[in-house]
Scaffold this motif. Structure first.
Motif, PDB file in Angstrom:
ATOM      1  N   GLU A   1       0.871  -1.173   0.000  1.00  0.00           N
ATOM      2  CA  GLU A   1       0.000   0.000   0.000  1.00  0.00           C
ATOM      3  C   GLU A   1       0.909   1.224   0.000  1.00  0.00           C
ATOM      4  O   GLU A   1       2.007   1.164   0.544  1.00  0.00           O
ATOM      5  N   PRO A   2       0.435   2.356  -0.543  1.00  0.00           N
ATOM      6  CA  PRO A   2       1.302   3.550  -0.550  1.00  0.00           C
ATOM      7  C   PRO A   2       1.802   3.931   0.843  1.00  0.00           C
ATOM      8  O   PRO A   2       2.905   4.438   0.977  1.00  0.00           O
ATOM      9  N   ARG A   3       1.014   3.669   1.878  1.00  0.00           N
ATOM     10  CA  ARG A   3       1.428   4.135   3.203  1.00  0.00           C
ATOM     11  C   ARG A   3       2.414   3.195   3.904  1.00  0.00           C
ATOM     12  O   ARG A   3       2.859   3.505   5.005  1.00  0.00           O
TER      13      ARG A   3
ATOM     14  N   LEU B   1       5.657   1.744   5.230  1.00  0.00           N
ATOM     15  CA  LEU B   1       7.004   2.284   5.409  1.00  0.00           C
ATOM     16  C   LEU B   1       8.050   1.274   4.932  1.00  0.00           C
ATOM     17  O   LEU B   1       7.833   0.055   5.007  1.00  0.00           O
TER      18      LEU B   1
ATOM     19  N   THR C   1      10.897   6.692   4.798  1.00  0.00           N
ATOM     20  CA  THR C   1      10.851   6.365   3.380  1.00  0.00           C
ATOM     21  C   THR C   1       9.643   5.457   3.164  1.00  0.00           C
ATOM     22  O   THR C   1       9.409   4.542   3.950  1.00  0.00           O
ATOM     23  N   LEU C   2       8.890   5.719   2.101  1.00  0.00           N
ATOM     24  CA  LEU C   2       7.778   4.831   1.762  1.00  0.00           C
ATOM     25  C   LEU C   2       8.318   3.674   0.927  1.00  0.00           C
ATOM     26  O   LEU C   2       9.238   3.861   0.112  1.00  0.00           O
TER      27      LEU C   2
ATOM     28  N   VAL D   1       6.998   2.388  -1.558  1.00  0.00           N
ATOM     29  CA  VAL D   1       6.830   2.675  -2.997  1.00  0.00           C
ATOM     30  C   VAL D   1       7.947   3.576  -3.531  1.00  0.00           C
ATOM     31  O   VAL D   1       8.208   3.594  -4.735  1.00  0.00           O
ATOM     32  N   GLN D   2       8.626   4.300  -2.631  1.00  0.00           N
ATOM     33  CA  GLN D   2       9.748   5.138  -3.083  1.00  0.00           C
ATOM     34  C   GLN D   2      11.000   4.314  -3.381  1.00  0.00           C
ATOM     35  O   GLN D   2      11.976   4.856  -3.888  1.00  0.00           O
TER      36      GLN D   2
ATOM     37  N   GLU E   1      11.007   1.849  -5.453  1.00  0.00           N
ATOM     38  CA  GLU E   1      10.852   1.330  -6.819  1.00  0.00           C
ATOM     39  C   GLU E   1      12.087   1.658  -7.678  1.00  0.00           C
ATOM     40  O   GLU E   1      12.475   2.819  -7.807  1.00  0.00           O
TER      41      GLU E   1
END
Ligand SMILES: Cc1cc2nc3c(=O)[nH]c(=O)nc-3n(C[C@@H](O)[C@H](O)[C@H](O)COP(=O)(O)OP(=O)(O)OC[C@H]3O[C@@H](n4cnc5c(N)ncnc54)[C@H](O)[C@@H]3O)c2cc1C
Ligand code: FES
Ligand code: FES
Lengths: 275, 177
Positions: free
Chosen positions: B26-28, B30, B70-71, B73-74, B76
């Motif tokens: 999920e985007p949230r 961590l 940092t998420l 998704v970051q 990637e």
């Protein structure tokens, strides 16, 4: 501590980011280095519906010179500006102040524009922008505008930026020939937020001094070349005008004392360093 | 434009310690939780979850980063390195890990993964650091056990060894084996 749910948009062009801000302005937040935003998300002090990541926007990662201005776009991390070749002569105040912005680890992620947008009253980058009379370049789907630092910072973590705007870049004036610059800060530990931070610029006929972490935003004063007790009096008046408050970090009285002593130190050093 | 919606999980692919990995996030989510809970890479520790303690520090494209800020998704497409990637082989320590051991630069070890990762990144770009610079790097971490002196000594020793100099005589001999 986990963030509440949000959509995440990895903007590939500036227009994409601006569209999201236009459509969802109040609900959306730009994410840059995340070094101030993620703590707020983790603690749920902020619950945006959508995050717009601006770090992949083409052209946002490169520092450039425009005449006498050092232009730092939104994707530039603090470590990159600090590592810029010749920064200590190009703008000595930035070279002196940037090592005080958080830690080696946070500077590797945090951006110059993100710190500006966050507008913490004790942050060093907003202080440098105010001390140097720098410029904040804002952009929305509708228009571009540029504000002086003194107009942009309007209060404690409050700025003149509208909900549909983002900071495209900030511009620091490069060192003026014949001017001297200095920076000093007192914090509990290196890397902690400042209890008082002072920046000065001295030219052939004027002194500019800016103070951070005391008022709700960085404040600047300009004087002719004062010396001795005239300088003490000016700094004392400045210290009282900042309306310092007691908090858990320091008393108002300590902060006023530090404005008087650090203020004098940065001014004397800036005068000595005039090239 | 890639918009990752809140409720759904999205495929994230990156390199972890040289190997391609992927997970659904999920985007949230961590990066700390992605590494530890989804990939089982529990070497990265979690302390404060707001950037202050440094226990979760990882390297993203060679630069230090707080994984808790940092998420997932970051990550990637990034090259991610964690403490599990420092040792050259299962039975060999890196130079820095070995000097940490020699100087007793850890006690409980909670902070150690993050500090090793920071120093590893720093020594790569600053092979000739002085004590003050190293203290500033270590200043981005909290250690409640050691008092930091041994950590700085270990880092100075590692820097000298990596430069190919004869190791310092200070604390060179193991106190116990
Ligand atoms: C342990 C620790 C210590 C720190 N110490 C200091 C310190 O001593 N001094 C200091 O100044 N800072 C300090 N910081 C904060 C600093 O590291 C952050 O980098 C900075 O405040 C925010 O920059 P960012 O790129 O990380 O922004 P983010 O965290 O991504 O964003 C911060 C805010 O700015 C907004 N924003 C970001 N970029 C833009 C843009 N281009 N346009 C519009 N809005 C934008 C976001 O929406 C958000 O509201 C510290 C942080 C940590 C974790
Ligand atoms: S857990 Fe990330 S810095 Fe403390
Ligand atoms: S060794 Fe225990 S916290 Fe550092």
């Amino acid at each position: 501590m986990k963030p509440a749910a949000f959509d995440y948009v990895r903007a590939q062009h500036l227009d994409e980011a601006l569209d999201v801000l236009k459509q969802q302005g109040g609900e959306a937040r730009v994410i840059a280095g995340g070094q101030s935003l993620l703590p707020m998300l983790n603690m749920r002090l902020a619950k945006p519906a959508v995050l717009v990541d601006v770090m992949g926007i083409p052209g946002f990662g490169e520092i450039r010179r425009e005449g006498d201005a050092i232009v730092v776009p939104a994707g530039v991390r603090q470590a990159k500006l600090l590592a810029r070749l010749g920064l200590a002569t190009e703008q000595p105040l930035l070279a002196a102040a940037l090592p005080w912005v958080g830690h080696y680890q946070t500077r590797a992620r945090g951006t110059v524009c993100g710190s500006t947008a966050h507008a913490d009253p004790s942050a060093e980058i907003p202080l440098c922008l105010v001390a140097l009379d720098g410029e904040i370049r804002l952009r929305s789907r509708k228009k571009r505008r540029s504000l002086k630092a003194s107009e942009f910072f309007t209060g404690m973590m409050v700025t003149d930026k509208a909900e549909d705007e983002l900071i495209e870049a900030v511009a620091f004036p490069a060192a003026v020939k014949g001017a001297g610059y200095a920076f000093r800060e007192v914090a509990r530990r290196h890397g902690d937020f400042a209890i008082v931070a002072c920046a000065a610029m001295a030219t052939a006929d004027a002194i500019h001094v800016a103070v951070g972490a005391v008022a709700d935003r960085p404040e600047r004063r300009s004087y002719p070349l004062l010396e001795g007790s005239a300088l003490d009096d000016a700094l004392n008046a400045f210290a009282w005008e900042l309306d310092a408050r007691d908090d858990i970090h320091a008393t108002a009285r300590l902060r006023r004392d530090l404005v008087r002593s650090l203020g004098r130190e940065v001014i004397e050093e800036a005068l000595r360093c005039r090239a | 434009m890639p918009r990752l919606t809140a409720g759904a999980r999205h495929r994230v692919a990156f390199t972890l310690n040289g190997k391609p990995v992927s997970l659904d996030a999920e985007p949230r989510l961590l990066a700390t939780d992605a590494l530890r809970q989804q990939l089982g890479a529990t070497g990265t520790h979690v302390g404060c979850e707001h950037g202050a303690c440094g226990a979760c520090t990882i390297q993203i494209d060679g630069e230090p980063a707080r994984a808790c800020l940092t998420l997932a998704v970051q990550l990637e497409g990034r090259d991610v390195r964690t403490v599990e990637g420092l040792a050259p082989a299962a039975d060999r320590l890196s130079v820095l890990q070995a000097t940490f051991r020699r100087h007793h630069a850890l006690q409980c070890g909670f902070c150690t993964a993050g500090i090793l990762i920071s120093l590893d990144a720093f020594l790569r770009t600053s092979p000739n650091p002085d004590e003050q610079e190293l203290r500033e790097v270590v200043g981005g971490h909290l250690c409640r056990c050691t008092g930091y002196t041994a950590i700085v000594a270990a880092a100075l020793d590692a820097a000298a060894t990596l430069r190919g100099e004869p190791a310092s005589s200070v604390n060179r001999d193991p106190v116990h084996v």
